[in-house]
Write a protein that holds these residues in place. Sequence first.
Motif, PDB file in Angstrom:
ATOM      1  N   GLU A 157      19.906  22.696  10.449  1.00  0.00           N
ATOM      2  CA  GLU A 157      20.179  22.383  12.362  1.00  0.00           C
ATOM      3  C   GLU A 157      19.553  20.899  12.719  1.00  0.00           C
ATOM      4  O   GLU A 157      19.973  20.167  13.023  1.00  0.00           O
ATOM      5  N   HIS A 158      18.757  19.727  11.988  1.00  0.00           N
ATOM      6  CA  HIS A 158      18.533  18.968  12.173  1.00  0.00           C
ATOM      7  C   HIS A 158      19.654  17.790  12.418  1.00  0.00           C
ATOM      8  O   HIS A 158      19.509  16.657  12.199  1.00  0.00           O
ATOM      9  N   THR A 159      20.116  18.649  11.230  1.00  0.00           N
ATOM     10  CA  THR A 159      21.706  17.010  10.128  1.00  0.00           C
ATOM     11  C   THR A 159      22.216  17.546  11.447  1.00  0.00           C
ATOM     12  O   THR A 159      23.606  16.536  11.908  1.00  0.00           O
ATOM     13  N   ALA A 160      22.908  19.087  11.842  1.00  0.00           N
ATOM     14  CA  ALA A 160      23.888  18.363  12.985  1.00  0.00           C
ATOM     15  C   ALA A 160      23.737  18.093  13.903  1.00  0.00           C
ATOM     16  O   ALA A 160      25.426  17.676  14.393  1.00  0.00           O
ATOM     17  N   ARG A 161      21.933  17.885  14.460  1.00  0.00           N
ATOM     18  CA  ARG A 161      22.023  17.165  15.809  1.00  0.00           C
ATOM     19  C   ARG A 161      22.240  15.906  15.579  1.00  0.00           C
ATOM     20  O   ARG A 161      22.625  15.488  16.248  1.00  0.00           O
ATOM     21  N   ARG A 162      21.068  15.814  14.593  1.00  0.00           N
ATOM     22  CA  ARG A 162      21.706  13.994  14.406  1.00  0.00           C
ATOM     23  C   ARG A 162      23.242  13.477  13.468  1.00  0.00           C
ATOM     24  O   ARG A 162      23.800  12.094  14.161  1.00  0.00           O
TER      25      ARG A 162
END
Length: 143
Positions: free
Chosen positions: A115-120
């Motif tokens: 989720e973090h890499t998707a948002r970033r």
Amino acid sequence: MSYDPSPSYRYPPRDTSPSYATHPWQPASPEPHPSQVPPRPGPGHHGDLRILRGAYRRQRRVATLTALGYFTLFLLLSAFAPSFMTSTVTDGLPTGLLLLLVQLPVTLLAIALYEHTARRNVDPLADRLRAQAELGAEREEAR
């Protein structure tokens, strides 16, 4: 008695495009005039999609290797180091059980990392491409 031809005689050829020549001696359709050819997308358009696919691919690999890598490590230790897995960490808690209980937090960490890499990384690229596509569609409608 009536003769029933095979299905290949009853149906038209599969290629029904306007450029399809029904006879080999017919000339091919002439090339359209350059003013009639629709404009191609800019050179950066396909590069942006390639960047988006690469970011999404890296995102999947990192999350998958995090979860499956830990689980594979657990399986290898179970198969090839049984004495290590049966040794106790504290009074009555074997190392194997402790590593198994850590599997859930590692999986949740992989989900959080995804989720973090998707948002970033991935979502901003996808939003930018979506906005460019909408802008291009609006320009086409205005013509």
